[in-house]
Motif scaffolding. Structure first.
Motif: not given
Length: 304
Positions: A146-151, A265-287
């Motif tokens: 997601r690109i911007g300021n996160l809600d 203009p206000p600076e924004i950012a590139v974020h990666v967002v993930m579902p809450p309350g879950r462990s991240r598998p190694a494949r997701v963390q590696a990416l």
């Protein structure tokens, strides 16, 4: 020093997520009385209730609301540690489903994937591109860019890099319409606007000495994809607020120029967002780690 009751906090986080002692017990593979005793133990320890419980529903108290986000992070970190240690000797494998904005995904994300695929040949990727905000949990996504300021939300997020927003136009436009000297001058200019801009129809700027200023600009072209504004920009049909990753090449060769230097203009950012309350598998963390490393080195990335 008394250690925190991490097990009870983890159980509380899952109760808050699922809204039920029974569902929590099933989710964690423990008994319902174990869940109840953990919550009671925690409430006794901190001296205040965390949950309002009736025969029909369960809600968080004010103390519960204040604690739930940190408790969820404790649970997620614990799950992530176990997953990482378990998987450390095993090459990541499996499927990753990811969403990203269209133009950014094509120009800047897709070129990063071949190197990842070569390093982790047992990981498959499903990339879904679109500028609309997807429902990560409902859509079954492992992560989204997601690109911007996160809600504020329950999603887990990691900032990958900053992105400058620039007011740009073609030399031909400035020759014909003149150069604005102050944001208020934009009211008489032609705007090329992005439909999903968080600020709506107002363009906001900040100056180190003169402070903040917002102005509306007449829009002659509005699109739900920012890259679609580029041909009109290059043809001198108006001005646009564009993320630097879309226009840095055109700026470098002089096809576009920055207007109103000093007004940012206000600076924004590139974020990666993930579902809450879950462990991240190694494949997701590696990416995620791969994207963070590569994007932070991009020629348009703003320093944090």
């Amino acid at each position: 020093m008394q250690l925190p009751d991490l097990e009870a906090w983890a159980i509380f986080a899952r109760v808050a997520e699922l809204g039920s002692f029974a569902a929590t017990a099933e989710s964690l593979g423990i008994t319902q009385p174990t869940v109840s005793k953990a919550i009671a133990r925690l409430e006794k320890r901190i001296g205040t209730p965390l949950l309002h419980r009736t025969s029909r529903r369960m809600t968080l108290t004010a103390a519960g609301q204040a604690a739930v986000d940190r408790a969820a992070r404790l649970l997620a970190e614990g799950e992530a540690v176990e997953a990482a240690v378990t998987a450390q000797a095993v090459s990541p494998r499996g499927h990753v489903r990811m969403a990203a904005p269209m133009s950014f995904g094509v120009a800047h994300l897709a070129p990063l994937l071949p190197a990842f695929m070569a390093r982790f040949p047992d990981v498959t990727i499903e990339l879904v591109l679109g500028d609309e905000t997807v429902d990560i949990v409902g859509g079954g996504f492992d992560l989204a860019l997601r690109i911007g300021n996160l809600d504020d939300s329950s999603l887990l997020a990691r900032r990958l890099c900053g992105v400058r927003i620039l007011l740009v136009g073609a030399p031909a436009y400035f020759e014909r319409a003149g150069r604005p000297k102050h944001p208020r001058d934009l009211a008489t200019h032609r705007g090329l606007t992005y439909a999903y801009a968080r600020s709506g129809t107002a363009w906001r700027f900040h100056h180190a000495r003169h402070g903040d200023y917002s102005v509306g600009i007449p829009s002659v072209l509005r699109a739900n994809n920012a890259e679609a504004l580029t041909p009109a920009l290059l043809a001198g049909q108006g001005l646009a607020l564009q993320p630097e990753f879309l226009v840095w090449r055109e700026l470098k060769r002089g096809a576009l120029e920055v207007a109103l230097p000093g007004w940012q203009p206000p600076e924004i950012a590139v974020h990666v967002v993930m579902p809450p309350g879950r462990s991240r598998p190694a494949r997701v963390q590696a990416l995620i780690d791969h994207l963070a490393r590569r994007l932070s080195q991009a020629p348009w990335a703003a320093a944090d």
